[in-house]
Scaffold this motif. Structure first.
Motif, short mmCIF file in Angstrom:
data_model
loop_
_atom_site.label_atom_id
_atom_site.label_comp_id
_atom_site.label_asym_id
_atom_site.label_seq_id
_atom_site.Cartn_x
_atom_site.Cartn_y
_atom_site.Cartn_z
N ARG A 351 0.84 -0.98 -0.06
CA ARG A 351 0.11 -0.12 -0.16
C ARG A 351 0.87 1.34 0.07
NH1 ARG A 351 -1.72 2.38 4.95
NH2 ARG A 351 -0.17 1.67 6.73
N ASP A 352 0.11 2.39 -0.43
CA ASP A 352 0.91 3.77 -0.55
C ASP A 352 0.99 4.31 0.67
OD1 ASP A 352 2.02 3.39 -3.19
OD2 ASP A 352 0.15 3.96 -4.07
N VAL A 353 1.90 4.79 1.23
CA VAL A 353 1.99 5.87 2.32
C VAL A 353 2.91 6.74 2.07
CG1 VAL A 353 1.98 3.63 3.96
CG2 VAL A 353 4.04 4.55 3.39
N PRO A 354 2.55 7.92 2.91
CA PRO A 354 3.20 9.17 2.69
C PRO A 354 4.87 8.77 2.73
CG PRO A 354 1.69 9.66 4.32
CD PRO A 354 1.71 8.15 3.88
N MET A 355 5.52 9.29 1.68
CA MET A 355 6.97 8.88 1.52
C MET A 355 7.70 9.45 3.04
SD MET A 355 10.00 9.59 -1.14
CE MET A 355 9.47 8.47 -2.31
N LEU A 356 7.43 10.46 3.33
CA LEU A 356 8.25 10.81 4.46
C LEU A 356 8.14 10.03 5.79
CD1 LEU A 356 7.52 14.63 4.74
CD2 LEU A 356 9.64 13.63 4.79
N ASN A 357 7.15 9.31 5.99
CA ASN A 357 6.84 8.21 6.94
C ASN A 357 7.53 6.88 6.63
OD1 ASN A 357 5.25 10.39 8.00
ND2 ASN A 357 3.77 9.21 8.80
N ALA A 358 7.81 6.72 5.09
CA ALA A 358 8.45 5.38 4.83
C ALA A 358 9.69 5.43 4.55
CB ALA A 358 7.58 5.16 3.46
N LEU A 359 10.77 6.60 5.30
CA LEU A 359 12.20 6.54 4.92
C LEU A 359 12.73 5.57 5.32
CD1 LEU A 359 12.31 10.38 5.11
CD2 LEU A 359 12.66 9.33 3.00
N ASN A 360 12.43 4.79 6.36
CA ASN A 360 13.21 3.62 6.92
C ASN A 360 13.05 2.55 5.92
OD1 ASN A 360 13.59 5.07 9.30
ND2 ASN A 360 12.04 3.76 10.62
N GLU A 361 11.88 2.27 5.17
CA GLU A 361 11.63 1.61 4.23
C GLU A 361 12.55 1.80 3.15
OE1 GLU A 361 9.74 -2.44 3.45
OE2 GLU A 361 10.14 -1.23 5.27
N VAL A 362 12.58 3.18 2.74
CA VAL A 362 13.46 3.50 1.47
C VAL A 362 14.66 3.03 1.71
CG1 VAL A 362 14.29 5.37 0.34
CG2 VAL A 362 11.90 5.41 0.89
N LEU A 363 15.44 3.27 2.81
CA LEU A 363 16.75 2.98 3.18
C LEU A 363 16.91 1.54 3.06
CD1 LEU A 363 19.23 4.60 3.81
CD2 LEU A 363 18.68 4.36 6.21
#
Length: 476
Positions: A351-363
Protein backbone atom coordinates in the motif's frame (compact mmCIF):
# COMPACT_ATOMS: atom_id res chain seq x y z
CA UNK A 1 40.77 22.04 9.78
CA UNK A 2 43.73 20.02 8.61
CA UNK A 3 43.54 16.65 6.95
CA UNK A 4 46.62 15.44 8.82
CA UNK A 5 46.34 13.95 12.27
CA UNK A 6 48.36 15.06 15.27
CA UNK A 7 49.82 11.91 16.82
CA UNK A 8 51.93 13.73 19.40
CA UNK A 9 48.86 14.22 21.59
CA UNK A 10 47.50 11.83 24.16
CA UNK A 11 44.35 11.64 22.02
CA UNK A 12 45.36 11.81 18.32
CA UNK A 13 43.03 14.18 16.46
CA UNK A 14 42.60 16.63 13.63
CA UNK A 15 40.09 18.84 15.46
CA UNK A 16 42.58 21.06 17.38
CA UNK A 17 41.61 19.38 20.62
CA UNK A 18 44.42 21.11 22.54
CA UNK A 19 42.66 24.46 21.98
CA UNK A 20 39.61 23.30 23.95
CA UNK A 21 41.03 22.50 27.38
CA UNK A 22 37.70 21.56 29.00
CA UNK A 23 36.84 19.12 26.24
CA UNK A 24 40.34 17.71 26.21
CA UNK A 25 40.21 17.10 29.98
CA UNK A 26 36.78 15.45 29.73
CA UNK A 27 37.95 13.09 26.97
CA UNK A 28 41.19 12.34 28.81
CA UNK A 29 39.03 11.24 31.75
CA UNK A 30 36.94 9.04 29.48
CA UNK A 31 40.02 7.43 27.92
CA UNK A 32 41.07 5.19 30.89
CA UNK A 33 37.48 3.91 31.16
CA UNK A 34 37.57 3.10 27.48
CA UNK A 35 40.86 1.20 27.88
CA UNK A 36 39.38 -0.66 30.85
CA UNK A 37 36.37 -1.60 28.71
CA UNK A 38 38.74 -2.87 25.99
CA UNK A 39 40.65 -4.90 28.58
CA UNK A 40 37.45 -6.36 30.06
CA UNK A 41 35.44 -7.23 26.95
CA UNK A 42 37.68 -6.51 23.94
CA UNK A 43 39.44 -9.31 21.98
CA UNK A 44 40.14 -12.04 24.50
CA UNK A 45 43.73 -12.81 25.45
CA UNK A 46 45.19 -10.57 22.75
CA UNK A 47 46.68 -7.74 24.82
CA UNK A 48 50.33 -8.60 24.07
CA UNK A 49 50.13 -9.55 20.40
CA UNK A 50 51.90 -7.40 17.82
CA UNK A 51 49.34 -7.06 15.06
CA UNK A 52 50.00 -5.76 11.53
CA UNK A 53 47.35 -3.02 11.61
CA UNK A 54 46.52 -0.01 9.52
CA UNK A 55 46.23 3.27 11.39
CA UNK A 56 44.70 6.42 9.94
CA UNK A 57 47.38 9.10 9.47
CA UNK A 58 45.27 11.59 7.54
CA UNK A 59 41.70 12.07 6.33
CA UNK A 60 42.90 12.67 2.79
CA UNK A 61 41.40 9.86 0.62
CA UNK A 62 44.87 9.25 -0.90
CA UNK A 63 47.39 7.75 1.47
CA UNK A 64 45.18 8.04 4.54
CA UNK A 65 46.51 4.99 6.35
CA UNK A 66 49.81 3.39 7.25
CA UNK A 67 50.52 -0.24 8.19
CA UNK A 68 52.73 -1.39 11.03
CA UNK A 69 52.90 -3.75 13.98
CA UNK A 70 50.95 -2.40 16.95
CA UNK A 71 49.80 -3.90 20.23
CA UNK A 72 46.06 -3.39 20.20
CA UNK A 73 45.77 -1.60 23.56
CA UNK A 74 48.35 0.89 22.18
CA UNK A 75 46.40 1.49 18.98
CA UNK A 76 46.15 5.24 18.37
CA UNK A 77 42.40 5.66 18.70
CA UNK A 78 41.38 9.22 18.11
CA UNK A 79 39.08 11.80 16.62
CA UNK A 80 39.22 12.36 12.88
CA UNK A 81 36.74 14.43 10.87
CA UNK A 82 36.73 14.98 7.13
CA UNK A 83 37.78 18.53 6.22
CA UNK A 84 34.96 21.04 6.54
CA UNK A 85 33.46 23.31 3.90
CA UNK A 86 32.56 26.72 5.35
CA UNK A 87 30.04 27.23 2.52
CA UNK A 88 28.20 23.94 2.99
CA UNK A 89 24.42 24.25 2.68
CA UNK A 90 21.65 22.02 4.00
CA UNK A 91 20.40 20.08 0.99
CA UNK A 92 17.18 18.43 2.14
CA UNK A 93 14.23 18.87 4.51
CA UNK A 94 12.56 22.00 5.82
CA UNK A 95 15.87 23.91 6.13
CA UNK A 96 16.88 23.29 2.50
CA UNK A 97 19.26 25.99 1.27
CA UNK A 98 20.18 27.32 4.73
CA UNK A 99 23.75 27.16 6.02
CA UNK A 100 24.77 23.85 7.60
CA UNK A 101 24.84 23.98 11.41
CA UNK A 102 28.15 24.06 13.26
CA UNK A 103 26.26 23.72 16.55
CA UNK A 104 23.18 21.83 17.65
CA UNK A 105 19.93 23.82 17.33
CA UNK A 106 18.12 23.65 20.69
CA UNK A 107 14.89 22.16 19.31
CA UNK A 108 16.73 19.20 17.73
CA UNK A 109 19.03 18.50 20.63
CA UNK A 110 17.25 15.45 22.06
CA UNK A 111 16.74 13.81 18.66
CA UNK A 112 20.32 14.38 17.53
CA UNK A 113 21.65 13.03 20.78
CA UNK A 114 19.51 9.93 20.41
CA UNK A 115 20.73 9.34 16.85
CA UNK A 116 24.39 9.69 17.89
CA UNK A 117 23.98 7.45 20.94
CA UNK A 118 22.21 4.72 18.94
CA UNK A 119 24.95 4.75 16.28
CA UNK A 120 27.67 4.93 18.95
CA UNK A 121 26.20 1.96 20.82
CA UNK A 122 26.55 -0.42 17.86
CA UNK A 123 30.33 0.06 17.71
CA UNK A 124 31.41 -1.35 21.10
CA UNK A 125 28.59 -3.91 20.87
CA UNK A 126 30.15 -5.60 17.85
CA UNK A 127 33.55 -5.75 19.60
CA UNK A 128 31.84 -7.48 22.53
CA UNK A 129 30.01 -9.87 20.19
CA UNK A 130 33.32 -10.80 18.54
CA UNK A 131 35.32 -11.05 21.76
CA UNK A 132 36.08 -14.79 21.64
CA UNK A 133 36.57 -15.25 17.90
CA UNK A 134 40.34 -14.79 18.03
CA UNK A 135 40.58 -18.10 19.89
CA UNK A 136 39.27 -20.01 16.86
CA UNK A 137 40.71 -18.02 13.93
CA UNK A 138 41.08 -20.09 10.74
CA UNK A 139 44.39 -18.36 9.89
CA UNK A 140 46.70 -15.50 10.85
CA UNK A 141 45.38 -13.51 7.91
CA UNK A 142 41.82 -13.82 9.26
CA UNK A 143 42.90 -13.15 12.83
CA UNK A 144 44.51 -9.89 11.73
CA UNK A 145 41.38 -8.88 9.81
CA UNK A 146 39.23 -9.53 12.89
CA UNK A 147 41.54 -7.35 14.99
CA UNK A 148 41.52 -4.59 12.36
CA UNK A 149 37.72 -4.58 12.43
CA UNK A 150 37.79 -4.49 16.25
CA UNK A 151 40.15 -1.51 16.58
CA UNK A 152 38.18 0.43 13.96
CA UNK A 153 34.86 -0.24 15.70
CA UNK A 154 36.62 1.09 18.79
CA UNK A 155 37.59 4.24 16.90
CA UNK A 156 34.03 4.67 15.66
CA UNK A 157 32.94 4.70 19.28
CA UNK A 158 35.49 7.50 19.91
CA UNK A 159 34.04 9.41 16.95
CA UNK A 160 30.56 9.43 18.49
CA UNK A 161 31.78 10.10 22.03
CA UNK A 162 33.67 13.17 20.80
CA UNK A 163 30.41 14.59 19.40
CA UNK A 164 28.55 13.81 22.63
CA UNK A 165 31.22 15.48 24.76
CA UNK A 166 31.74 18.50 22.56
CA UNK A 167 28.14 19.38 21.69
CA UNK A 168 25.90 17.93 24.42
CA UNK A 169 27.45 19.09 27.69
CA UNK A 170 26.74 17.09 30.80
CA UNK A 171 24.08 14.91 29.12
CA UNK A 172 26.64 14.02 26.48
CA UNK A 173 29.25 13.06 29.07
CA UNK A 174 26.74 10.81 30.84
CA UNK A 175 25.78 9.15 27.56
CA UNK A 176 29.50 8.63 26.86
CA UNK A 177 29.86 6.73 30.15
CA UNK A 178 26.73 4.68 29.47
CA UNK A 179 28.20 3.56 26.12
CA UNK A 180 30.92 1.77 28.10
CA UNK A 181 28.49 0.28 30.63
CA UNK A 182 25.95 -1.50 28.41
CA UNK A 183 26.97 -5.01 27.34
CA UNK A 184 25.97 -7.02 24.29
CA UNK A 185 23.49 -9.75 25.22
CA UNK A 186 23.33 -8.84 28.92
CA UNK A 187 19.86 -9.30 30.38
CA UNK A 188 19.76 -6.22 32.62
CA UNK A 189 21.80 -3.71 30.59
CA UNK A 190 21.82 -4.82 26.94
CA UNK A 191 22.88 -2.89 23.84
CA UNK A 192 20.17 -0.68 22.31
CA UNK A 193 19.49 -2.56 19.05
CA UNK A 194 18.51 -6.23 19.02
CA UNK A 195 20.94 -7.43 16.32
CA UNK A 196 23.79 -6.23 18.54
CA UNK A 197 22.70 -8.53 21.37
CA UNK A 198 22.89 -11.67 19.21
CA UNK A 199 25.95 -13.84 19.85
CA UNK A 200 28.62 -14.16 17.13
CA UNK A 201 29.92 -17.57 18.20
CA UNK A 202 31.76 -18.75 15.08
CA UNK A 203 33.51 -17.44 11.98
CA UNK A 204 30.65 -18.19 9.59
CA UNK A 205 28.50 -15.90 11.78
CA UNK A 206 31.31 -13.32 11.87
CA UNK A 207 31.63 -13.20 8.08
CA UNK A 208 27.84 -13.01 7.67
CA UNK A 209 27.73 -10.27 10.32
CA UNK A 210 30.45 -8.19 8.67
CA UNK A 211 28.81 -8.65 5.27
CA UNK A 212 25.20 -7.93 6.27
CA UNK A 213 25.29 -5.99 9.54
CA UNK A 214 28.29 -3.78 8.76
CA UNK A 215 26.48 -2.99 5.50
CA UNK A 216 23.63 -1.64 7.63
CA UNK A 217 26.37 0.54 9.15
CA UNK A 218 27.30 1.77 5.69
CA UNK A 219 23.71 2.83 4.96
CA UNK A 220 23.06 4.42 8.36
CA UNK A 221 26.39 6.29 8.24
CA UNK A 222 25.71 7.41 4.65
CA UNK A 223 22.33 8.81 5.73
CA UNK A 224 24.02 10.64 8.64
CA UNK A 225 26.80 11.91 6.34
CA UNK A 226 24.06 14.04 4.71
CA UNK A 227 23.12 15.65 8.05
CA UNK A 228 22.62 19.39 8.41
CA UNK A 229 24.66 19.09 11.62
CA UNK A 230 28.04 19.48 9.95
CA UNK A 231 30.32 17.87 12.59
CA UNK A 232 28.19 14.69 12.42
CA UNK A 233 28.31 14.66 8.60
CA UNK A 234 32.08 15.05 8.58
CA UNK A 235 32.62 12.41 11.27
CA UNK A 236 30.52 9.77 9.54
CA UNK A 237 32.12 10.47 6.14
CA UNK A 238 35.47 9.46 7.56
CA UNK A 239 33.97 6.43 9.33
CA UNK A 240 32.73 5.21 5.94
CA UNK A 241 36.33 5.00 4.70
CA UNK A 242 37.00 2.39 7.40
CA UNK A 243 33.61 0.64 7.14
CA UNK A 244 34.42 -0.50 3.59
CA UNK A 245 37.10 -2.86 4.93
CA UNK A 246 34.63 -4.52 7.31
CA UNK A 247 32.29 -5.41 4.45
CA UNK A 248 35.24 -6.67 2.42
CA UNK A 249 36.18 -9.02 5.28
CA UNK A 250 32.64 -10.43 5.25
CA UNK A 251 32.20 -10.73 1.51
CA UNK A 252 35.62 -12.27 0.84
CA UNK A 253 35.32 -14.54 3.90
CA UNK A 254 32.06 -16.10 2.69
CA UNK A 255 33.46 -16.30 -0.82
CA UNK A 256 36.46 -18.31 0.42
CA UNK A 257 34.24 -20.70 2.44
CA UNK A 258 32.10 -21.30 -0.67
CA UNK A 259 35.20 -21.86 -2.78
CA UNK A 260 36.50 -24.51 -0.40
CA UNK A 261 33.11 -26.25 -0.13
CA UNK A 262 32.73 -26.37 -3.92
CA UNK A 263 36.25 -27.76 -4.26
CA UNK A 264 35.41 -30.64 -1.88
CA UNK A 265 32.02 -31.21 -3.58
CA UNK A 266 33.84 -31.68 -6.88
CA UNK A 267 36.56 -33.88 -5.39
CA UNK A 268 34.02 -36.16 -3.69
CA UNK A 269 31.45 -35.77 -6.51
CA UNK A 270 28.67 -35.21 -3.98
CA UNK A 271 26.25 -32.56 -2.75
CA UNK A 272 25.14 -34.65 0.23
CA UNK A 273 25.41 -32.34 3.28
CA UNK A 274 26.17 -35.30 5.54
CA UNK A 275 29.16 -36.41 3.46
CA UNK A 276 30.43 -32.86 3.11
CA UNK A 277 30.22 -32.34 6.84
CA UNK A 278 32.13 -35.56 7.39
CA UNK A 279 34.80 -34.11 5.08
CA UNK A 280 34.96 -31.06 7.37
CA UNK A 281 33.44 -28.36 5.16
CA UNK A 282 30.27 -26.29 5.46
CA UNK A 283 27.53 -27.48 3.08
CA UNK A 284 25.78 -24.84 0.97
CA UNK A 285 22.26 -25.35 2.45
CA UNK A 286 23.71 -24.52 5.89
CA UNK A 287 25.24 -21.35 4.45
CA UNK A 288 21.84 -20.44 3.03
CA UNK A 289 20.24 -20.81 6.47
CA UNK A 290 22.89 -18.60 8.06
CA UNK A 291 22.38 -16.06 5.28
CA UNK A 292 18.60 -16.07 5.91
CA UNK A 293 19.17 -15.45 9.60
CA UNK A 294 21.71 -12.63 9.30
CA UNK A 295 19.85 -10.87 6.49
CA UNK A 296 16.52 -10.89 8.33
CA UNK A 297 18.00 -9.76 11.64
CA UNK A 298 19.85 -6.95 9.85
CA UNK A 299 16.92 -5.56 7.86
CA UNK A 300 15.08 -5.17 11.17
CA UNK A 301 17.77 -2.64 12.14
CA UNK A 302 16.27 -0.09 9.75
CA UNK A 303 13.27 0.23 12.07
CA UNK A 304 9.53 0.25 11.47
CA UNK A 305 8.37 0.59 7.85
CA UNK A 306 6.17 3.51 8.88
CA UNK A 307 7.78 5.90 11.29
CA UNK A 308 6.91 9.43 12.35
CA UNK A 309 10.46 9.67 13.74
CA UNK A 310 11.94 8.98 10.31
CA UNK A 311 9.78 11.79 8.90
CA UNK A 312 10.86 14.13 11.69
CA UNK A 313 14.56 13.29 11.31
CA UNK A 314 14.39 13.98 7.58
CA UNK A 315 12.28 17.13 7.64
CA UNK A 316 14.41 18.65 10.37
CA UNK A 317 17.61 17.87 8.42
CA UNK A 318 19.11 15.42 10.93
CA UNK A 319 19.31 12.36 8.68
CA UNK A 320 19.04 12.23 4.89
CA UNK A 321 18.57 9.37 2.45
CA UNK A 322 21.37 7.24 1.05
CA UNK A 323 22.98 9.27 -1.78
CA UNK A 324 20.62 12.19 -1.08
CA UNK A 325 22.62 14.50 -3.38
CA UNK A 326 22.22 12.20 -6.38
CA UNK A 327 18.42 12.00 -6.23
CA UNK A 328 16.28 13.96 -8.64
CA UNK A 329 13.38 15.18 -6.57
CA UNK A 330 12.59 18.20 -4.42
CA UNK A 331 14.43 16.79 -1.34
CA UNK A 332 11.43 17.66 0.81
CA UNK A 333 9.10 14.84 -0.23
CA UNK A 334 5.85 16.43 0.90
CA UNK A 335 2.91 14.89 -0.90
CA UNK A 336 4.99 11.99 -2.26
CA UNK A 337 4.21 8.36 -1.49
CA UNK A 338 6.09 5.07 -1.23
CA UNK A 339 4.89 1.48 -1.26
CA UNK A 340 5.24 -0.63 1.85
CA UNK A 341 4.21 -4.22 2.47
CA UNK A 342 1.66 -5.25 5.04
CA UNK A 343 -0.28 -8.38 5.88
CA UNK A 344 -3.99 -8.41 5.13
CA UNK A 345 -6.17 -11.53 5.53
CA UNK A 346 -3.16 -13.83 5.42
CA UNK A 347 -1.74 -12.21 2.28
CA UNK A 348 1.07 -9.71 1.72
CA UNK A 349 -0.25 -6.58 0.06
CA UNK A 350 1.43 -3.33 -0.95
CA UNK A 351 0.00 0.00 0.00
CA UNK A 352 1.04 3.59 -0.57
CA UNK A 353 2.03 5.63 2.47
CA UNK A 354 3.42 9.17 2.69
CA UNK A 355 7.07 8.92 1.66
CA UNK A 356 8.27 10.96 4.63
CA UNK A 357 6.87 8.30 6.96
CA UNK A 358 8.36 5.49 4.87
CA UNK A 359 11.99 6.66 4.88
CA UNK A 360 13.16 3.67 6.94
CA UNK A 361 11.69 1.47 4.23
CA UNK A 362 13.38 3.52 1.49
CA UNK A 363 16.75 2.99 3.21
CA UNK A 364 15.97 -0.71 3.77
CA UNK A 365 15.15 -1.16 0.06
CA UNK A 366 18.41 0.56 -0.95
CA UNK A 367 20.23 -1.75 1.46
CA UNK A 368 18.54 -4.86 0.04
CA UNK A 369 19.61 -3.94 -3.52
CA UNK A 370 23.18 -3.52 -2.32
CA UNK A 371 23.15 -6.82 -0.39
CA UNK A 372 21.90 -8.77 -3.39
CA UNK A 373 24.95 -7.60 -5.37
CA UNK A 374 27.39 -9.45 -3.11
CA UNK A 375 25.24 -12.58 -2.97
CA UNK A 376 25.36 -12.64 -6.77
CA UNK A 377 29.16 -12.47 -6.59
CA UNK A 378 29.10 -15.50 -4.26
CA UNK A 379 26.91 -17.31 -6.79
CA UNK A 380 29.54 -16.68 -9.45
CA UNK A 381 31.99 -18.74 -7.36
CA UNK A 382 29.50 -21.63 -7.20
CA UNK A 383 28.74 -21.30 -10.92
CA UNK A 384 32.42 -21.34 -11.81
CA UNK A 385 32.75 -24.62 -9.92
CA UNK A 386 29.95 -26.01 -12.13
CA UNK A 387 27.56 -26.64 -9.22
CA UNK A 388 23.81 -26.13 -9.77
CA UNK A 389 23.04 -24.37 -6.47
CA UNK A 390 22.30 -20.68 -5.93
CA UNK A 391 22.25 -18.66 -2.71
CA UNK A 392 19.30 -16.28 -2.43
CA UNK A 393 18.38 -13.35 -0.26
CA UNK A 394 15.10 -14.25 1.48
CA UNK A 395 11.92 -12.21 1.02
CA UNK A 396 11.89 -9.06 3.10
CA UNK A 397 8.87 -10.26 5.11
CA UNK A 398 10.73 -13.42 6.22
CA UNK A 399 11.53 -13.73 9.96
CA UNK A 400 10.83 -10.09 10.82
CA UNK A 401 10.52 -8.79 14.37
CA UNK A 402 10.04 -5.06 13.77
CA UNK A 403 7.44 -2.97 11.97
CA UNK A 404 4.24 -4.00 10.21
CA UNK A 405 5.60 -7.44 9.26
CA UNK A 406 6.75 -8.36 12.78
CA UNK A 407 5.88 -11.87 13.85
CA UNK A 408 4.26 -12.79 10.55
CA UNK A 409 5.01 -16.34 9.41
CA UNK A 410 6.41 -16.01 5.88
CA UNK A 411 8.56 -18.44 3.89
CA UNK A 412 11.88 -17.30 2.38
CA UNK A 413 10.08 -17.09 -0.99
CA UNK A 414 7.50 -14.68 0.44
CA UNK A 415 4.51 -16.98 0.98
CA UNK A 416 2.47 -16.43 4.15
CA UNK A 417 2.39 -19.81 5.93
CA UNK A 418 0.51 -21.28 8.86
CA UNK A 419 2.07 -21.70 12.29
CA UNK A 420 2.13 -25.46 11.65
CA UNK A 421 3.96 -25.15 8.33
CA UNK A 422 6.44 -22.68 9.86
CA UNK A 423 7.21 -25.08 12.70
CA UNK A 424 7.62 -27.97 10.26
CA UNK A 425 9.97 -26.07 7.94
CA UNK A 426 11.84 -23.59 10.12
CA UNK A 427 14.75 -26.07 10.36
CA UNK A 428 15.21 -25.79 6.57
CA UNK A 429 15.04 -21.99 6.70
CA UNK A 430 17.04 -20.90 9.74
CA UNK A 431 20.15 -22.38 11.41
CA UNK A 432 19.25 -25.22 13.78
CA UNK A 433 21.05 -26.05 17.02
CA UNK A 434 22.69 -28.92 15.11
CA UNK A 435 23.90 -26.54 12.39
CA UNK A 436 25.42 -24.22 14.97
CA UNK A 437 27.01 -27.12 16.85
CA UNK A 438 28.47 -28.50 13.60
CA UNK A 439 29.90 -25.12 12.51
CA UNK A 440 31.22 -24.68 16.04
CA UNK A 441 32.94 -28.07 15.85
CA UNK A 442 35.00 -26.90 12.85
CA UNK A 443 36.36 -23.90 14.71
CA UNK A 444 39.93 -24.74 15.73
CA UNK A 445 42.70 -22.19 15.86
CA UNK A 446 45.21 -22.13 12.98
CA UNK A 447 48.00 -19.64 13.56
CA UNK A 448 51.01 -20.82 11.56
CA UNK A 449 51.67 -18.20 8.84
CA UNK A 450 50.28 -19.31 5.47
CA UNK A 451 48.22 -22.19 6.93
CA UNK A 452 44.41 -22.22 6.74
CA UNK A 453 41.66 -24.25 8.39
CA UNK A 454 40.25 -27.02 6.20
CA UNK A 455 36.84 -25.32 5.77
CA UNK A 456 38.10 -22.09 4.12
CA UNK A 457 40.31 -21.29 1.10
CA UNK A 458 43.27 -18.91 1.32
CA UNK A 459 42.64 -15.40 -0.06
CA UNK A 460 43.88 -14.50 -3.53
CA UNK A 461 46.23 -11.87 -2.09
CA UNK A 462 47.58 -10.70 1.25
CA UNK A 463 47.11 -7.39 3.05
CA UNK A 464 48.87 -4.23 1.88
CA UNK A 465 50.74 -6.12 -0.85
CA UNK A 466 52.21 -8.56 1.68
CA UNK A 467 52.26 -12.27 0.79
CA UNK A 468 49.46 -14.51 2.07
CA UNK A 469 51.96 -16.32 4.32
CA UNK A 470 53.21 -13.09 5.91
CA UNK A 471 53.39 -13.03 9.73
CA UNK A 472 50.33 -10.83 10.33
CA UNK A 473 50.27 -11.47 14.08
CA UNK A 474 53.26 -11.98 16.35
CA UNK A 475 52.22 -13.67 19.54
CA UNK A 476 54.01 -12.05 22.48
Amino acid sequence: MSSSINYSEKIPNNVNLSEDRTLQRALEQWQPNYLQWWQDVGPEGSQNFDVYLRTAVSVDPQGWAQFDYVKMPDYRWGIFLNPGDAERKIHFGDHLGEKAWQDVPGEYRANLRRIIVTQGDTEPASVEQQRHLGLTAPSQYDLRNLFQVNVEEGRHLWAMVYLLHKYFGRDGREEGEALLERRSGQADNPRILEAFNEPTPDWLSFFMFTYFTDRDGKFQLSALAESAFDPLARTTKFMLTEEAHHMFVGESGISRIIQRTCQVMNELKTDDPKKLREAGVIDLPTMQRYLNFHFSVTIDLFGADESSNAALFYSSGLKGRFDEGKRNDDHQLKGQTYRVLQARDGQLVERDVPMLNALNEVLRDDYIKDSVGGVERWNKVIEKAGIPFRLKVPHKAFHRNIGGLAGLKVSPEGRVVSEAEWNAKVGEWLPTDEDRAFVGSLMGRVVEPGKFANWISPPAMGINRQPVNFEYVRFG
